[in-house]
Write an enzyme that holds these catalytic residues in place. Structure first.
Site, short mmCIF file in Angstrom:
data_model
loop_
_atom_site.label_atom_id
_atom_site.label_comp_id
_atom_site.label_asym_id
_atom_site.label_seq_id
_atom_site.Cartn_x
_atom_site.Cartn_y
_atom_site.Cartn_z
CE1 TYR A 1 14.89 -100.84 -6.40
CE2 TYR A 1 15.56 -102.75 -5.12
CZ TYR A 1 15.86 -101.74 -6.01
OH TYR A 1 17.14 -101.63 -6.52
CB CYS B 1 8.42 -109.00 -12.03
SG CYS B 1 9.26 -107.44 -12.32
CB CYS C 1 -4.73 -107.91 -28.12
SG CYS C 1 -4.39 -107.34 -26.45
CB CYS D 1 -9.62 -107.66 -21.23
SG CYS D 1 -7.92 -108.20 -20.90
CB CYS E 1 -2.38 -112.86 -23.93
SG CYS E 1 -3.51 -112.36 -22.62
#
Length: 392
Positions: free
Chosen positions: A253, A350, A83, A160, A86
């Protein structure tokens, strides 16, 4: 002749962390970006991607000398070739924060020419079960999961561990057409909302709480993923914006208006807040949630377009808050903010690279970085949220 090391195993010493969830090593004059490793380790890494340029990508498949920060990942599919959700499950939470701090500091120095000590603060709740919004994708057999790193291949999941337990259970229990998406949100009231391939199966209107008010918004629209993030960020924005009564403020935003609500309380009825957001549903939710604050004026459209529109209204601003997407605000928006005469700019970011690029552009227009706080709003991943205060 083009080099292609794909599949080759390299024994190497792992160097510093880099932006993107990997560390840097060098072999035979080439840079190797290594995932699933930690600085200072010696590993055997298998090359997973090589375009024949000066670098290639690899996964650490065997650890020969482990870092003291290494731990066993809590998720069984958080490993090489599995996956891609992460990046740092193999590191302690404290080490993860240190790695992210190093990335933010490096990006600021390299892209903005600023040397700044960075500490990444944790948010309450721990490193697991914090994700309240997730989008699973169905594999060929219809079972939902997440994609492998830099791949369209779906890794089916039984659970998860970073996702809120009820949300994970609701999303992973549903099959979908191959390639279809199952979106799940667990709101502040504990209600789980599920949408499959665009069709709402459960819920639809989320209840959230932040900045001293209750919010009702589209369950799968924009809201902070970590349950403690919205309240934390709103408090920092309010402290740093410090808009005076009667001031003119912009919230760019704006989403559903979280920061606009904070600014509106500061400027009061005699002031004004211009909230700009491109998502029509978010604007509708914002107008409904802030209906009792007439000083907030909404404009739906791209920030660049709205700020360049002569019909926008007063082109001046005393305080600006902006929370741009991952690519950052960009030169056009930064120059519009500078032209508006804003004395204080609170930038919510971010992506540290985008933040650093925009900070450099602000510097060209007479702004300096005065404050910076970074938060581990996305534990186990390489993502980090930064808030920066820029002043003239």
């Amino acid at each position: 002749m083009k080099q292609d090391w794909t599949g080759r195993e390299l024994e190497l010493d792992v160097g510093a962390v880099a932006h993107g969830g990997h560390c840097v090593s060098r072999v035979e004059g080439r840079v190797v970006f290594v995932r699933h490793a930690l600085p200072g380790e010696r590993v055997v890494a298998r090359v997973t991607e090589d375009a024949g340029k000066s670098f290639c990508r690899a996964d650490a498949v065997r650890v020969l000398r482990a870092s003291e920060d290494r731990v066993t990942p809590p998720c069984p599919v958080a490993g090489p070739g599995l996956c891609g959700g992460c990046d740092w499950q193999h590191a302690t939470p404290a080490a993860q924060r240190a790695l992210k701090a190093a990335v933010v500091a490096e990006q600021l120095e390299r892209l903005a020419g600023i040397t700044w000590p960075v500490e990444v603060e944790d948010l309450p709740g721990g490193a697991l079960r914090w994700r309240t919004r997730v989008r699973f994708v169905a594999g060929r057999d219809g079972r939902p999961g997440l994609r492998a790193h830099r791949s369209h291949r779906v890794i089916p999941l039984e659970d998860c561990p970073i996702t809120a337990r009820a949300a994970a259970g609701a999303g992973l229990a549903r099959r979908a057409r191959p390639g279809g998406e199952v979106e799940v949100t667990e709101d502040a009231a504990g209600t789980v909302h599920v949408r499959r391939d665009g069709r709402q199966l459960r819920g639809g209107l989320a209840a959230e709480r932040a900045a001293g008010r209750d919010w009702r918004l589209a369950a799968h629209g924009f809201w902070q993923v970590h349950p403690e993030a919205a309240e934390t960020f709103a408090a920092v924005v309010g402290e740093w914006a410090a808009a005076a009564t009667g001031a003119r403020a912009w919230d760019l935003y704006a989403g559903v208006g979280l920061f606009a609500s904070v600014l509106a309380e500061q400027v009061g009825p005699a002031g004004s807040v211009l909230a700009v957001e491109s998502g029509r549903r978010a604007v509708a939710d914002g107008e409904r949630n802030l209906a009792e604050l007439p000083q907030v004026q909404w404009r739906c459209g791209r920030v660049e377009d709205v700020l360049s529109d002569p019909d926008t209204g007063d082109a001046r601003a005393d305080v600006v808050v902006l929370d741009p997407p991952r690519k950052g605000a960009g030169r056009e928006v930064v120059e519009a903010i500078a032209a508006a005469g804003a004395e204080r700019v609170v930038y919510v970011a971010c992506d540290p690279a985008a933040l650093a690029r925009d900070v450099a552009t602000f510097a060209q227009h007479g702004y300096r970085l005065q404050r910076l706080r970074a938060f581990d709003a996305f534990p186990m991943t390489h993502h980090v949220e930064c808030l920066a205060l820029l002043v003239r």
